[in-house]
Design an enzyme around this catalytic site. Structure first.
Site, PDB file in Angstrom:
ATOM      1  N   ARG A  44       0.849  -1.189   0.000  1.00 16.65           N
ATOM      2  CA  ARG A  44       0.000   0.000   0.000  1.00 16.65           C
ATOM      3  C   ARG A  44       0.885   1.241   0.000  1.00 16.65           C
ATOM      4  O   ARG A  44       1.895   1.299   0.725  1.00 16.65           O
ATOM      5  CB  ARG A  44      -0.892   0.022   1.241  1.00 16.65           C
ATOM      6  CG  ARG A  44      -2.066  -0.951   1.190  1.00 16.65           C
ATOM      7  CD  ARG A  44      -3.090  -0.561   0.115  1.00 16.65           C
ATOM      8  NE  ARG A  44      -4.207  -1.474   0.058  1.00 16.65           N
ATOM      9  CZ  ARG A  44      -4.292  -2.539  -0.765  1.00 16.65           C
ATOM     10  NH1 ARG A  44      -3.330  -2.820  -1.607  1.00 16.65           N
ATOM     11  NH2 ARG A  44      -5.363  -3.315  -0.746  1.00 16.65           N
ATOM     12  N   GLU A  86      -2.800   7.501  -4.353  1.00 13.51           N
ATOM     13  CA  GLU A  86      -3.256   6.835  -5.568  1.00 13.51           C
ATOM     14  C   GLU A  86      -4.627   7.335  -6.021  1.00 13.51           C
ATOM     15  O   GLU A  86      -5.507   7.473  -5.162  1.00 13.51           O
ATOM     16  CB  GLU A  86      -3.357   5.332  -5.242  1.00 13.51           C
ATOM     17  CG  GLU A  86      -2.901   4.436  -6.336  1.00 13.51           C
ATOM     18  CD  GLU A  86      -2.784   3.009  -5.834  1.00 13.51           C
ATOM     19  OE1 GLU A  86      -1.886   2.744  -5.020  1.00 13.51           O
ATOM     20  OE2 GLU A  86      -3.606   2.191  -6.240  1.00 13.51           O
ATOM     21  N   HIS A 101      -0.655  -0.138 -10.054  1.00 15.40           N
ATOM     22  CA  HIS A 101      -1.323  -1.075  -9.130  1.00 15.40           C
ATOM     23  C   HIS A 101      -1.839  -2.316  -9.875  1.00 15.40           C
ATOM     24  O   HIS A 101      -3.030  -2.586  -9.913  1.00 15.40           O
ATOM     25  CB  HIS A 101      -2.474  -0.372  -8.384  1.00 15.40           C
ATOM     26  CG  HIS A 101      -2.766  -1.030  -7.069  1.00 15.40           C
ATOM     27  ND1 HIS A 101      -3.179  -0.339  -5.960  1.00 15.40           N
ATOM     28  CD2 HIS A 101      -2.721  -2.334  -6.682  1.00 15.40           C
ATOM     29  CE1 HIS A 101      -3.359  -1.180  -4.945  1.00 15.40           C
ATOM     30  NE2 HIS A 101      -3.086  -2.396  -5.369  1.00 15.40           N
TER      31      HIS A 101
END
Ligand code: DGY
Length: 321
Positions: A239, A268, A287
């Site tokens: 993350r 993000e 991602h």
């Protein structure tokens, strides 16, 4: 018949399984993240929600869904969901553990190798017509991976799968930092549990696989980067907020570390302009840790099974506990 809202496009045959069971499914067809208003609008009469890790399912969303019985997250991480708020309402939360372990471990190694061997820069060089022949001191000299020290922060399923690749595939020594001891990895891979500080000081490659919690927020800050070898490469597929992105840019610019392979970002999908400018030994992916056809299908299958089970009054396959 239950109402099911799906916040993103999902394989048609999986949606059909929900419809075949007699449910009324609304699947959002647009690309990109759903807005708060749109989510609040659709959640109002939903009995089940299938969502993404980029959908913030907070207390407000949960309060706006009086009929909701299950939140099925398409992914292993569930830091996007207010689990205590869901639990307080008796709403089941599920994720997809295990399904993306090997795929994400593969991507970890892809990023590690790309940064170490400067594949992206080399690719750009070739396409620009700059390749004039083999030279001893050619551009893009990288660094060896075989036999180096691999540091894993977060030795759960994915961390262990990465360690296996490092040990068996690349003859690497494995150090790990984790809340609990992973005796299986110690026996199988000769992995050694060490303090965070020792891991940073001794590893040539540091891979992040820890969950994102308040405890791991900005675990990688300027102090952490100062401890790392100046030849080290950081890989983060976990993350974004575990890494202080401004500190990372500083560390790369000032040579505190040599490179980075990133699949996740602090804000993000926004990425620091400073990071985007850095190309040498820096590889950025959008991602895509679980982004293979096989794995994404499996995520959808598990989420759909969980929804079907809960709506039928049965226990879900993979509840978040
Ligand atoms: C997850 O499932 O948490 C991953 O980040 C998806 O790639």
């Amino acid at each position: 018949m239950a109402k099911i809202y799906v916040t993103c496009r999902v394989f048609a045959d999986e949606i059909e399984r929900l419809r075949d069971a007699g449910h009324d499914v609304t699947m959002r067809a647009e690309e990109g993240p759903i807005s708060r208003d749109e989510l609040l609008h659709h959640i109002g009469d939903a009995d089940a929600l299938i969502c993404l890790l980029s959908d913030r399912i907070n207390a407000q969303v949960i309060a706006a869904a009086p009929n909701l019985r299950i939140i099925a997250n398409l992914g292993v991480g569930y830091d996007n969901i207010d689990v205590p708020a869901a639990r307080a309402r008796g709403i089941v939360v599920t994720n997809t553990p295990g399904a993306l372990t090997e795929t994400t471990a593969d991507l970890t190694f892809a990023l590690l190798l790309s940064a170490a061997r400067r594949i992206m820069e080399a690719d750009e060089y070739v396409r620009a017509g700059k390749f004039l022949g083999w030279e001893l001191l050619q551009e893009h000299l990288g660094q060896d991976v075989f036999g180096k020290t691999l540091g894993i922060v977060g030795m759960g399923r994915i961390g262990t799968a990465v360690a296996r690749r490092g040990h068996f595939g690349f003859g690497m020594s494995v150090l790990y930092h984790n809340r609990h001891r992973n005796t299986e990895a110690e026996t199988e891979l000769g992995a050694r549990q060490v303090s965070f500080k020792e891991l940073l000081e001794r590893s040539d490659f540091v891979c992040v696989h820890a969950p994102f919690t308040e405890e791991t927020r900005h675990l990688f800050d300027k102090d952490a980067f100062r401890l790392m070898k100046d030849s080290a490469i950081l890989v983060n597929v976990a993350r974004g907020p575990i890494v202080d992105e401004a500190a990372l840019v500083w560390a790369l610019e000032s040579g505190e570390i040599a490179g980075a392979g990133l699949d996740v970002y602090e804000r993000e999908p926004k990425i620091s302009p400073g990071l985007l400018k850095l190309k040498e030994r820096v590889v950025l992916a959008p991602h895509i840790g679980s982004a293979t056809v096989e794995t994404r299908r499996e995520l959808a299958r598990i989420a759909v099974d969980n929804v079907l089970f809960v709506l039928a009054g049965r226990s879900p396959l993979t509840p978040v506990t």
